[in-house]
Write a protein that holds these residues in place. Structure first.
Motif, PDB file in Angstrom:
ATOM      1  N   MET A  85     -10.428   8.929   1.920  1.00 24.10           N
ATOM      2  CA  MET A  85      -9.463   7.847   2.239  1.00 24.10           C
ATOM      3  C   MET A  85     -10.367   6.522   2.549  1.00 24.10           C
ATOM      4  O   MET A  85     -11.268   6.624   3.065  1.00 24.10           O
ATOM      5  N   VAL A  86      -9.536   5.560   2.248  1.00 23.23           N
ATOM      6  CA  VAL A  86     -10.171   4.055   2.500  1.00 23.23           C
ATOM      7  C   VAL A  86      -9.306   3.355   3.204  1.00 23.23           C
ATOM      8  O   VAL A  86      -7.850   3.466   2.692  1.00 23.23           O
ATOM      9  N   ILE A  87      -9.712   2.589   4.086  1.00 23.60           N
ATOM     10  CA  ILE A  87      -8.698   1.607   5.074  1.00 23.60           C
ATOM     11  C   ILE A  87      -9.348   0.391   4.900  1.00 23.60           C
ATOM     12  O   ILE A  87     -10.507   0.317   5.472  1.00 23.60           O
ATOM     13  N   ASP A  88      -8.604  -0.827   4.679  1.00 19.86           N
ATOM     14  CA  ASP A  88      -9.262  -2.125   4.673  1.00 19.86           C
ATOM     15  C   ASP A  88      -8.219  -3.150   4.451  1.00 19.86           C
ATOM     16  O   ASP A  88      -7.079  -2.704   4.464  1.00 19.86           O
ATOM     17  N   THR A  89      -8.666  -4.333   4.279  1.00 18.07           N
ATOM     18  CA  THR A  89      -7.784  -5.554   4.127  1.00 18.07           C
ATOM     19  C   THR A  89      -7.487  -5.656   2.553  1.00 18.07           C
ATOM     20  O   THR A  89      -8.645  -5.526   1.739  1.00 18.07           O
ATOM     21  N   LEU A  90      -6.283  -6.425   2.340  1.00 16.62           N
ATOM     22  CA  LEU A  90      -5.961  -6.359   0.910  1.00 16.62           C
ATOM     23  C   LEU A  90      -6.804  -7.464   0.394  1.00 16.62           C
ATOM     24  O   LEU A  90      -7.509  -7.292  -0.754  1.00 16.62           O
ATOM     25  N   GLU A  91      -7.634  -8.232   1.175  1.00 10.56           N
ATOM     26  CA  GLU A  91      -8.759  -9.409   0.479  1.00 10.56           C
ATOM     27  C   GLU A  91      -9.856  -8.692  -0.077  1.00 10.56           C
ATOM     28  O   GLU A  91     -10.783  -9.086  -0.732  1.00 10.56           O
ATOM     29  N   ASN A  92     -10.104  -7.146   0.396  1.00 12.55           N
ATOM     30  CA  ASN A  92     -11.303  -6.750   0.133  1.00 12.55           C
ATOM     31  C   ASN A  92     -10.953  -5.469  -1.028  1.00 12.55           C
ATOM     32  O   ASN A  92     -11.828  -4.764  -1.444  1.00 12.55           O
ATOM     33  N   LEU A  93      -9.701  -5.447  -1.289  1.00 15.93           N
ATOM     34  CA  LEU A  93      -9.520  -4.441  -2.415  1.00 15.93           C
ATOM     35  C   LEU A  93     -10.304  -4.349  -3.633  1.00 15.93           C
ATOM     36  O   LEU A  93     -10.720  -3.229  -4.175  1.00 15.93           O
ATOM     37  N   GLU A  94     -10.544  -5.618  -4.113  1.00 16.87           N
ATOM     38  CA  GLU A  94     -11.200  -5.596  -5.404  1.00 16.87           C
ATOM     39  C   GLU A  94     -12.821  -4.913  -5.162  1.00 16.87           C
ATOM     40  O   GLU A  94     -13.231  -4.682  -6.087  1.00 16.87           O
ATOM     41  N   LYS A  95     -13.178  -4.743  -4.025  1.00 20.67           N
ATOM     42  CA  LYS A  95     -14.335  -4.109  -3.882  1.00 20.67           C
ATOM     43  C   LYS A  95     -14.367  -2.773  -4.204  1.00 20.67           C
ATOM     44  O   LYS A  95     -15.630  -2.082  -4.513  1.00 20.67           O
ATOM     45  N   TYR A  96     -13.235  -2.270  -3.938  1.00 20.76           N
ATOM     46  CA  TYR A  96     -13.101  -0.813  -4.349  1.00 20.76           C
ATOM     47  C   TYR A  96     -12.764  -0.384  -5.987  1.00 20.76           C
ATOM     48  O   TYR A  96     -12.637   0.872  -6.307  1.00 20.76           O
TER      49      TYR A  96
END
Length: 147
Positions: free
Chosen positions: A1-12
């Motif tokens: 599971m990963v939780i983060d902000t949309l601005e960081n989605l590209e990092k995944y």
């Protein structure tokens, strides 16, 4: 599971080859204005379901897992809480191959909340109970990504 902000989605993006297509779709489309329903991006391998779901309390939320697909869940209208229990701690349950879902009885081990502008990624090993909210309705986008 990963939780983060949309601005960081590209990092995944390195976690799955289709994640870059999710990022591109979000950059090119306003998720808040998409009509409810299924929007195909790469056929059955990648699509987004935009839905208005009923908010539930923890007791009414159902734990689920998916064998074939990864969920990227993005609350749009209000915060959404997700129950989480690793698959390895869930009991045996019947798998519905047509819908790619296994549902489980009981409460989750832990709970996390995402606000609009954040996302949660649930992999096949992540039992999750979505749609927990004090609000009566949650508008959300669920990207379904081939695992």
């Amino acid at each position: 599971m990963v939780i983060d902000t949309l601005e960081n989605l590209e990092k995944y993006a390195s976690l799955n080859p289709l994640f870059k297509d999710v990022v591109e779709f979000i950059k090119a489309n306003d998720l808040n204005t998409l009509e409810a329903g299924k929007h195909e991006i790469k056929g059955a391998d990648l699509f987004v379901n935009v839905q208005v779901a009923k908010g539930k309390d923890k007791a009414a939320a159902v734990l689920e897992t998916h064998k074939k697909m990864i969920d990227i869940q993005i609350p749009l209208s209000t915060s959404e809480t997700y129950g989480y229990t690793p698959l390895c701690r869930l009991p045996e349950a019947e798998y519905n191959e047509t819908k790619d879902i296994t549902k489980y009885e009981g409460l989750a081990d832990t709970y996390v909340t995402c606000r609009p502008g954040e996302f949660a990624i649930f992999f096949p090993q992540d039992g999750h109970a979505p749609c927990i909210s004090d609000e009566s309705e949650i508008k959300k986008a669920i990207f379904k990504v081939l695992a």
